[in-house]
Design a protein around this motif. Structure first.
Motif, PDB file in Angstrom:
ATOM      1  N   ASP A  81     -69.809  31.623  10.232  1.00  0.00           N
ATOM      2  CA  ASP A  81     -69.610  31.003   8.403  1.00  0.00           C
ATOM      3  C   ASP A  81     -70.818  29.944   8.145  1.00  0.00           C
ATOM      4  OD1 ASP A  81     -68.980  29.900   5.992  1.00  0.00           O
ATOM      5  OD2 ASP A  81     -67.404  28.537   6.696  1.00  0.00           O
ATOM      6  N   ALA A  82     -71.834  30.760   7.511  1.00  0.00           N
ATOM      7  CA  ALA A  82     -73.077  30.030   7.196  1.00  0.00           C
ATOM      8  C   ALA A  82     -72.887  28.861   6.712  1.00  0.00           C
ATOM      9  CB  ALA A  82     -74.357  30.899   6.115  1.00  0.00           C
ATOM     10  N   TRP A 121     -71.012  26.894   7.088  1.00  0.00           N
ATOM     11  CA  TRP A 121     -70.605  25.113   7.780  1.00  0.00           C
ATOM     12  C   TRP A 121     -71.599  23.850   7.913  1.00  0.00           C
ATOM     13  CZ3 TRP A 121     -66.353  22.912   9.991  1.00  0.00           C
ATOM     14  CH2 TRP A 121     -67.396  22.198  10.954  1.00  0.00           C
ATOM     15  N   PRO A 122     -71.230  23.152   7.392  1.00  0.00           N
ATOM     16  CA  PRO A 122     -72.438  21.963   6.338  1.00  0.00           C
ATOM     17  C   PRO A 122     -72.530  21.486   7.897  1.00  0.00           C
ATOM     18  CG  PRO A 122     -69.578  21.089   6.610  1.00  0.00           C
ATOM     19  CD  PRO A 122     -69.633  22.813   7.158  1.00  0.00           C
ATOM     20  N   LEU A 123     -72.032  21.523   9.040  1.00  0.00           N
ATOM     21  CA  LEU A 123     -72.847  20.727  10.276  1.00  0.00           C
ATOM     22  C   LEU A 123     -73.839  21.515  10.824  1.00  0.00           C
ATOM     23  CD1 LEU A 123     -69.667  18.961  11.525  1.00  0.00           C
ATOM     24  CD2 LEU A 123     -71.390  17.665  10.238  1.00  0.00           C
ATOM     25  N   ASN A 124     -75.317  21.659  10.078  1.00  0.00           N
ATOM     26  CA  ASN A 124     -76.204  22.438  10.680  1.00  0.00           C
ATOM     27  C   ASN A 124     -76.598  22.176  12.265  1.00  0.00           C
ATOM     28  OD1 ASN A 124     -78.290  24.120  11.581  1.00  0.00           O
ATOM     29  ND2 ASN A 124     -79.633  23.527   9.239  1.00  0.00           N
ATOM     30  N   THR A 125     -76.064  22.767  13.153  1.00  0.00           N
ATOM     31  CA  THR A 125     -76.204  22.022  14.391  1.00  0.00           C
ATOM     32  C   THR A 125     -77.769  22.384  15.053  1.00  0.00           C
ATOM     33  OG1 THR A 125     -75.165  24.384  14.685  1.00  0.00           O
ATOM     34  CG2 THR A 125     -73.665  21.899  15.614  1.00  0.00           C
ATOM     35  N   ALA A 126     -78.633  24.020  14.973  1.00  0.00           N
ATOM     36  CA  ALA A 126     -79.601  23.857  15.053  1.00  0.00           C
ATOM     37  C   ALA A 126     -80.129  22.418  14.900  1.00  0.00           C
ATOM     38  CB  ALA A 126     -80.107  25.591  14.388  1.00  0.00           C
ATOM     39  N   ALA A 127     -80.927  22.451  13.590  1.00  0.00           N
ATOM     40  CA  ALA A 127     -81.582  20.733  13.513  1.00  0.00           C
ATOM     41  C   ALA A 127     -80.883  20.111  14.771  1.00  0.00           C
ATOM     42  CB  ALA A 127     -80.930  20.999  12.054  1.00  0.00           C
ATOM     43  N   ASN A 128     -79.754  19.507  14.906  1.00  0.00           N
ATOM     44  CA  ASN A 128     -79.068  18.296  15.494  1.00  0.00           C
ATOM     45  C   ASN A 128     -79.047  18.222  16.902  1.00  0.00           C
ATOM     46  OD1 ASN A 128     -77.965  17.642  13.542  1.00  0.00           O
ATOM     47  ND2 ASN A 128     -76.180  18.212  13.352  1.00  0.00           N
ATOM     48  N   ALA A 129     -79.624  19.732  17.248  1.00  0.00           N
ATOM     49  CA  ALA A 129     -79.747  20.448  19.195  1.00  0.00           C
ATOM     50  C   ALA A 129     -80.889  19.983  18.827  1.00  0.00           C
ATOM     51  CB  ALA A 129     -79.323  21.924  19.766  1.00  0.00           C
ATOM     52  N   ASN A 130     -82.101  20.122  18.359  1.00  0.00           N
ATOM     53  CA  ASN A 130     -83.737  19.821  18.785  1.00  0.00           C
ATOM     54  C   ASN A 130     -83.418  18.559  18.226  1.00  0.00           C
ATOM     55  OD1 ASN A 130     -84.619  22.371  18.040  1.00  0.00           O
ATOM     56  ND2 ASN A 130     -84.939  22.592  16.568  1.00  0.00           N
ATOM     57  N   ASP A 131     -83.394  17.330  17.408  1.00  0.00           N
ATOM     58  CA  ASP A 131     -82.414  15.684  17.358  1.00  0.00           C
ATOM     59  C   ASP A 131     -82.973  15.475  18.942  1.00  0.00           C
ATOM     60  OD1 ASP A 131     -83.372  15.897  14.579  1.00  0.00           O
ATOM     61  OD2 ASP A 131     -81.968  15.109  14.180  1.00  0.00           O
ATOM     62  N   ALA A 132     -81.249  16.176  19.579  1.00  0.00           N
ATOM     63  CA  ALA A 132     -81.211  15.718  20.780  1.00  0.00           C
ATOM     64  C   ALA A 132     -82.391  15.842  21.743  1.00  0.00           C
ATOM     65  CB  ALA A 132     -79.662  16.824  20.774  1.00  0.00           C
ATOM     66  N   LYS A 133     -82.471  16.864  21.878  1.00  0.00           N
ATOM     67  CA  LYS A 133     -83.447  17.291  23.204  1.00  0.00           C
ATOM     68  C   LYS A 133     -84.646  16.620  22.586  1.00  0.00           C
ATOM     69  CE  LYS A 133     -83.288  21.918  23.724  1.00  0.00           C
ATOM     70  NZ  LYS A 133     -82.789  22.883  22.745  1.00  0.00           N
ATOM     71  N   ALA A 134     -85.558  15.627  21.678  1.00  0.00           N
ATOM     72  CA  ALA A 134     -86.686  14.985  21.382  1.00  0.00           C
ATOM     73  C   ALA A 134     -85.963  13.357  21.678  1.00  0.00           C
ATOM     74  CB  ALA A 134     -86.481  14.641  20.214  1.00  0.00           C
ATOM     75  N   ILE A 135     -84.343  13.274  22.229  1.00  0.00           N
ATOM     76  CA  ILE A 135     -84.004  11.953  22.580  1.00  0.00           C
ATOM     77  C   ILE A 135     -83.099  12.568  23.862  1.00  0.00           C
ATOM     78  CG2 ILE A 135     -82.299  10.366  22.093  1.00  0.00           C
ATOM     79  CD1 ILE A 135     -82.363  11.177  18.810  1.00  0.00           C
ATOM     80  N   LYS A 136     -83.984  11.301  24.709  1.00  0.00           N
ATOM     81  CA  LYS A 136     -82.560  11.155  26.009  1.00  0.00           C
ATOM     82  C   LYS A 136     -81.211  10.434  25.289  1.00  0.00           C
ATOM     83  CE  LYS A 136     -83.696   9.727  30.387  1.00  0.00           C
ATOM     84  NZ  LYS A 136     -84.319   8.936  31.233  1.00  0.00           N
ATOM     85  N   ALA A 137     -80.972  11.338  26.673  1.00  0.00           N
ATOM     86  CA  ALA A 137     -79.478  10.779  26.331  1.00  0.00           C
ATOM     87  C   ALA A 137     -79.295   9.249  26.250  1.00  0.00           C
ATOM     88  CB  ALA A 137     -78.199  11.739  27.481  1.00  0.00           C
ATOM     89  N   ILE A 138     -78.225   9.045  25.763  1.00  0.00           N
ATOM     90  CA  ILE A 138     -78.302   7.039  25.656  1.00  0.00           C
ATOM     91  C   ILE A 138     -77.209   7.002  26.500  1.00  0.00           C
ATOM     92  CG2 ILE A 138     -77.914   5.270  24.254  1.00  0.00           C
ATOM     93  CD1 ILE A 138     -80.026   7.021  23.116  1.00  0.00           C
ATOM     94  N   ALA A 139     -77.394   5.994  27.251  1.00  0.00           N
ATOM     95  CA  ALA A 139     -76.147   5.537  28.066  1.00  0.00           C
ATOM     96  C   ALA A 139     -75.210   4.593  27.476  1.00  0.00           C
ATOM     97  CB  ALA A 139     -77.468   4.458  28.782  1.00  0.00           C
ATOM     98  N   ARG A 140     -73.879   4.434  27.429  1.00  0.00           N
ATOM     99  CA  ARG A 140     -72.775   4.975  27.046  1.00  0.00           C
ATOM    100  C   ARG A 140     -72.794   2.765  27.709  1.00  0.00           C
ATOM    101  NH1 ARG A 140     -70.480   9.408  26.508  1.00  0.00           N
ATOM    102  NH2 ARG A 140     -69.717   9.828  24.471  1.00  0.00           N
ATOM    103  N   GLU A 141     -73.188   2.491  28.661  1.00  0.00           N
ATOM    104  CA  GLU A 141     -73.108   1.693  29.222  1.00  0.00           C
ATOM    105  C   GLU A 141     -74.387   0.778  29.631  1.00  0.00           C
ATOM    106  OE1 GLU A 141     -72.223   1.646  33.968  1.00  0.00           O
ATOM    107  OE2 GLU A 141     -69.936   2.623  32.964  1.00  0.00           O
ATOM    108  N   PRO A 142     -74.480  -0.734  29.140  1.00  0.00           N
ATOM    109  CA  PRO A 142     -75.275  -1.642  28.838  1.00  0.00           C
ATOM    110  C   PRO A 142     -76.289  -1.754  30.558  1.00  0.00           C
ATOM    111  CG  PRO A 142     -73.618  -2.802  28.185  1.00  0.00           C
ATOM    112  CD  PRO A 142     -73.431  -1.793  28.939  1.00  0.00           C
ATOM    113  N   HIS A 143     -77.752  -1.836  30.874  1.00  0.00           N
ATOM    114  CA  HIS A 143     -77.973  -1.194  32.337  1.00  0.00           C
ATOM    115  C   HIS A 143     -78.051  -2.551  33.035  1.00  0.00           C
ATOM    116  CE1 HIS A 143     -80.581  -4.399  30.417  1.00  0.00           C
ATOM    117  NE2 HIS A 143     -80.982  -5.466  31.390  1.00  0.00           N
TER     118      HIS A 143
END
Ligand code: SF4
Ligand code: SF4
Ligand code: SF4
Ligand code: SF4
Ligand code: FES
Lengths: 949, 171
Positions: free
Chosen positions: A682-683, A685-707
């Motif tokens: 379904d074109a 579908w409002p959440l454009n994941t392709a764009a999000n996925a790129n964003d996600a790659k640019a950012i290293k996954a964030i830790a949920r816990e403090p260091h």
């Protein structure tokens, strides 16, 4: 608050001989902090401005380059001027700041180890920042007796440093009346006049506003852990349509608390108590943790195969899907696609569908203002909606908007808006106009210019009259004085705001409101309007609605109809609260299969043949759509304990078993994969994941816990001394203390920065103090103008003459609220309000107990309640409203009132007593259960679905 | 040549000096009371648990081998609901003892921590808690702190004035 982030009003300021570009819109302290420099402060608050009470923010200001001596100024009360020279590092101001702390420490108790603020204490941070390391005072310390402030906020007055932030927040900012400062000289005390529950809906913010541990979160303290040990995830409040951003923290597998997560456009620095203290529902006693109707091959380990085996005989059968506005946007969409649009219901009754259809149209033409925009309004009209209960955070913003009149006055005299006490002195009681057209008293009455208390019918007529007047410019002779001035002020305002909503249940009023707004917005382009839907994802539902969407009545009809080839119902996190007893009985009698996905037991799961335990918001990834149509993401705080899993994971299993040919019948292992799948099909579908996925790659996954989270090699050692691997997450956040830079997260799981352990560290992540976040993700909205088709609106049911208007307080709406025993304890006593003429007419007596018989309009069901009869002097005629516990939210067309017998009153009071006892027992039971659970942490290697454990 | 002779002489001479090593385990060496060995949780002089479950030891621990959960008892005292040290990870650095604001956690001169099964090196609160005060005989945190517990009301702690009468008008 300054409204714009990019105003170029910057000048050069020399701080320790370094030039900086500082904005002149705010004070020097805000300017210094905006440069990410460290300067201690207490009494200033980015949202509440300066009063100069604590003297902590002293800096040395110099006349010019040659000035060697300089003079001390308080940064928070000093305007920024071009070329000014200041120093933070000189010994004069350093010593001064250190001595201020030293003075605060004279009476400060030796409490840090037992203080719930420890580890995120602004006072600790500032003490370290000024370098004050040893207590100098050796004398005796002042002490106070604490107060019991109710269910939520703890009080430990010894720790107060008299910064006055609490009282400024509670009274001036949030408009509370039951809190103040008492005593004289060195003995001032902050609290209530007498012990008791804090009455404000925003009392929880005291916890974050107070820089010390005087006010703490009682629910968190009961099952406490340090901030540095909390594993947190960015989340969205699931309690109302505002969609406040929250940070939810957990430890050892159970959720501990909610803190505010700054979002410039929405909640800013504050949440309401429902969002902050309501999260306990995820730890409730009635959580569903097992499937029903499915027999796993190996007990305790349900597999995908088990599910498909159990469902296989439903292959090709016809199911109706019923979504809900508390389930995620994804899950609703998924269900709709699987069962087909003609077999899908949003979970709304016929009456609500009428609202939904009109609301969808409305959103095509009117973009709802954000809370930041609401705060700029200079005129507010609220149409029959108790926003303090329905969307509390908006009420707080409306209160700020009302201050604009005095801010403007002050600005005329050259006093900037951040000079809080000066503005309040100049403004006095001046408020921007607020008009309330309503059928019951509300919390905003005290700041309203006029409260027009009337029946819904009269409001409808009035709005029609306004509309005709605007269209034809007739004279205003037909209107009362209040109404004339309402209209005149509305037309004169620069940024007027109109707020309406669904809760009055009158479709005629809803359409009258929309019509009025439509006509008015032609005359007034600056008009902003928002209509508040009932639930967290209601607007997401509207995006899925089309002409085929079924109402609950239609669903029931199809289920009952023997001709119709419907084999069953799939209920997605819907507890069918809209059903009346008769409808519920129909469902009980049906032999059709009922499949439920939900997180807690309710009246429908009791009837279900198959139950899939769904993860509540804290254990899921997904999106919710707020009242503006903004799509916001929430993330798992901890992996759910199988077989509990997100609804969309269950739906993918259901799809494979029941609809194997469907294009969406695929295995999905993460939300990103699910989006990908939706997008391929379904074109739109409002959440454009392709764009999000790129964003996600640019950012290293964030830790949920403090260091510096502790206990990694011990917390599970009782189960096995061989440490389990950390769970792999399927989203962009890790269940670990290792990960990318917090500073790069678009949504921060928590805030922390070196030297700033409290939530006040947020200014290290803002472009400028109280402005947008540096890495704020672009807000994504559902574009309703994209929805081209116009739904032929269904005919509303005939409107019933309403004669009793129930007040539904915030702590008593919806399934999730009812799961918090603390909320049940907030109800005091049933009350019903009448005018004096009505009391006389009915031969009753004010302040007496009455017995109230209410007849629901649509079904004729009668219910009886005991309540205290009170007089409302503002009321005229036969309008009756009241706050009755456990009263279903219906339209009541008949009410008969009689004096209650002593026996009735006694049995009512006994019942209340029992309910309170039950709530207190539940509270203790939940805590007991959680503590047992702490010692046995479920180990999961992957946070995905079944078979991924 | 000379240096070689000297070396031989020195080696020979050592044959007659007393050995520094001892015949462990038959013979135990002397370890000072402040030696850093097995960790214990101590009690106040009146026998109450000292640990207030503040989590400071846990966060100070470089190998993260301490885990605990706080609870508030009816007497107003905070205690550890569970307190666990994984000695198979502990490096006996003593940071926890240094971090502890109540003198609850202390290292002892018992260094004999050997087990055939690593799992047995996981100590729970019942294994850690001793009856005595350890190295600090007198300290009681609650007497210093401002919070109210059973038998110590506001203003009754060390260096505390009686609680303020908020309604009083005296300056
Ligand atoms: S308020 Fe802060 S400084 Fe004071 S006892 Fe609590 S944590 Fe310590
Ligand atoms: S109670 Fe907290 S916010 Fe209020 S004056 Fe004291 S320290 Fe400040
Ligand atoms: S205003 Fe609504 S969204 Fe915000 S915290 Fe309160 S209940 Fe949650
Ligand atoms: S530091 Fe001391 S008081 Fe705090 S948890 Fe550890 S042992 Fe208990
Ligand atoms: S922050 Fe400036 S005087 Fe308090």
């Amino acid at each position: 608050m300054s409204d714009d982030n990019n105003t170029p009003n910057t000048v050069t300021v020399y701080i320790d001989d370094q030039p900086y570009q500082v904005s002149t819109d705010d004070n020097l302290l805000a300017g210094v902090l905006s440069q990410k420099l460290n300067l201690p402060y207490f009494c200033w608050h980015p949202s509440m401005g300066s009063v100069g009470a604590c003297r902590q923010c002293a800096v040395t200001q110099y006349q010019d380059e040659n000035d060697q001596r300089g003079r001390l100024v308080m940064a928070c009360t000093t305007p920024v001027t071009d070329g000014m020279r200041i120093s933070l590092k000189d010994s004069q101001s350093e010593t001064f700041r250190e001595q201020v702390i030293s003075a605060m420490m004279t009476n400060h108790p030796h409490d840090c180890p037992v203080c719930a603020e420890g580890g995120e204490c602004h006072l600790q941070d500032m003490t370290v920042m000024t370098g004050h390391s040893t207590r100098e005072y050796k004398g005796d310390k002042r002490t106070f007796v604490n107060q019991n402030l109710g269910e939520f906020v703890g009080h430990e007055m010894n720790r107060c440093i008299t910064c006055y932030r609490c009282v400024r927040y509670y009274k001036d900012y949030a408009g509370g009346t039951d809190f103040g400062v008492y005593g004289t000289s060195n003995k001032v005390c902050f609290g209530r006049q007498e012990e008791g529950q804090l009455e404000s809906e925003f009392s929880g913010n005291l916890i974050e506003v107070c820089p010390t541990g005087v006010f703490t979160n009682k629910l968190f303290s009961a099952h406490y852990t340090r901030k540095w040990d909390l594993q947190s995830a960015p989340s969205i409040c699931s309690f109302c349509s505002v969609g406040c951003n929250t940070s939810v923290g957990e430890r050892y597998g159970s959720v501990r608390r909610v803190m505010n997560r700054y979002n410039y456009d929405i909640n800013g620095y504050f949440l309401c108590d429902k969002g902050r203290f309501g999260i306990g529902f995820v730890n409730g006693l009635t959580r569903i943790r097992k499937t029903k109707g499915i027999s796993p091959q190996f007990p305790n380990k349900l597999s995908r195969l088990d599910v498909s085996k159990a469902l296989v005989h439903f292959k090709g059968k016809h199911f109706i899907g019923v979504g809900s506005a508390r389930a995620s946007f994804e899950a609703n969409y998924y269900l709709q696609q699987l069962v087909g649009k003609k077999q899908f219901s949003l979970g709304y009754s016929h009456n609500e569908m009428v609202f939904a259809e009109q609301h969808q149209q409305f959103l095509k033409h009117h973009k709802a203002p954000s809370l930041a925009e609401i705060e700029q309004s200079d005129f507010v009209l609220i149409i029959d909606e108790d926003i303090t209960q329905i969307a509390p955070r908006i009420a707080l913003s409306v209160r700020q908007a009302l201050r604009n009149a005095s801010i403007e006055q002050a600005e005329k005299l050259g006093v900037p808006s951040w000079q809080d006490s000066a503005v309040r002195t100049i403004g006095g009681n001046t408020l921007s106009p607020l008009y309330l057209l309503q059928s019951k008293a509300t919390k905003l009455d005290d700041v309203a210019e006029a409260v027009i208390l009337q029946k819904t019918q009269d409001t409808i007529e009035l709005l029609h009259l306004f509309t005709t007047l605007l269209q034809n410019n007739h004279e205003l002779s037909k209107l009362s004085d209040d109404n004339v001035s309402l209209l005149n002020k509305l037309l004169a305002a620069k940024k007027p705001l109109i707020v309406g909503g669904w809760s009055h249940q009158s479709s005629a009023l809803f359409s009258a409101t929309i019509e009025f707004i439509a006509v008015l917005s032609k005359a007034k382009h600056t008009l902003r309007a928002c209509l508040l839907p009932p639930e967290a994802n209601s607007i997401g539902q509207l995006a899925l609605m089309d002409e085929n969407s079924l109402s609950i009545e239609q669903v029931l009809y199809k289920v009952m109809d023997t001709e119709d080839e419907i084999d069953g119902l799939i209920l997605l996190e819907n507890d069918f609260a809209v059903l009346n007893d008769a409808q519920l009985n129909c469902l009980k009698e049906t032999d059709k299969t009922i499949i439920c996905l939900d997180h807690s037991d309710n009246q429908i799961t009791a009837l279900a043949d198959i139950i899939f335990p769904a993860a509540p918001i804290t254990e899921s990834d997904g999106h919710l759509v707020n009242y503006q149509g903004q799509i916001q993401a929430f993330y798992q705080v901890h992996p759910s304990v199988l077989p509990v899993q997100e609804s969309w994971r269950w739906l993918s299993l259901i799809a494979k078993a029941i609809y194997p040919k469907h294009a969406l019948a695929q295995e999905v292992d993460s939300l990103a994969e699910l989006h990908q799948l939706f997008f391929q099909q379904d074109a739109n579908w409002p959440l454009n994941t392709a764009a999000n996925a790129n964003d996600a790659k640019a950012i290293k996954a964030i830790a949920r816990e403090p260091h510096r989270a502790s206990g990694r090699t011990a917390k599970m050692a009782n189960i096995s001394v061989h440490e389990a691997k950390v769970s792999q997450s399927t989203d962009n956040y890790r269940f670990s203390m290792e990960g990318g830079d917090l500073n790069h997260a678009t949504e921060m799981p928590f805030t922390w920065s070196p030297g700033w352990n409290s939530n006040q560290s947020i200014h290290q992540f803002q472009r400028k103090v109280a402005g947008q976040l540096t890495h704020q993700a672009n807000a994504q909205f559902i574009d309703f103008t994209d929805i081209k088709r116009v739904i032929e609106p269904r005919t509303p049911l005939s409107e019933h003459q309403q004669c009793f208007y129930p007040q539904i307080p915030w702590h008593r709406s919806g399934l999730q609220s009812s799961l918090n025993p603390e909320f049940a304890l907030l109800h005091q006593v049933n009350k019903v309000f009448m005018s004096s003429t009505e009391i006389a007419k009915r031969q009753l007596m004010e302040n007496h107990w009455v017995s109230l018989e209410l007849t629901a309009a649509c079904t004729g069901e009668k219910r009886q309640y005991i309540a205290q009869l009170l007089l409302d002097e503002k009321l005229t005629g036969d309008l009756i409203y009241g706050d009755i516990d456990q009263l279903p939210d219906r339209i009541y067309s008949e009410v008969s009132v009689s004096i209650a017998s002593a026996q009735q009153v006694e049995s009512y009071q006994n019942r209340c007593q029992q309910l309170r006892q039950k709530a207190n027992q539940d509270k203790a039971l939940i805590l007991e259960k959680l503590k047992v659970q702490d010692a046995y942490i479920p180990i999961r290697l992957v946070s995905g679905g079944l078979d991924n454990a | 040549m000379f240096s070689q002779l000297r070396t031989m002489w020195l080696v020979l001479k050592h044959t007659f000096t007393k050995a520094d090593t001892v015949e462990y385990p038959e013979q135990k060496p002397y370890l000072a009371p402040r030696y850093r060995g097995r960790i214990v949780l101590t009690r106040e002089p009146n026998g109450e648990e000292r640990c207030v479950a503040c989590n400071l030891c846990a966060v100070a621990c470089p190998v993260d081998c301490i885990a605990l959960q706080q609870t508030i008892d009816d007497d107003g005292r905070k205690r550890a609901e569970f307190f666990r040290i994984n000695f198979s990870r502990c490096i006996l650095c003593g940071f926890c003892e240094e971090a502890c604001p109540t003198y609850a956690i202390q290292l002892t001169p018992d260094v004999e921590l050997a087990e055939y099964d690593r799992q047995n090196l996981v100590y729970e609160k019942e294994h850690l808690l001793i009856k005595g005060v350890g190295k600090y005989p007198d300290y009681s945190f609650y007497q210093q702190s401002g919070i109210k517990i059973k038998d110590k009301d506001k203003g009754e702690g060390v260096q505390e004035k009686p609680p303020i009468d908020v309604k009083g008008l005296m300056p």
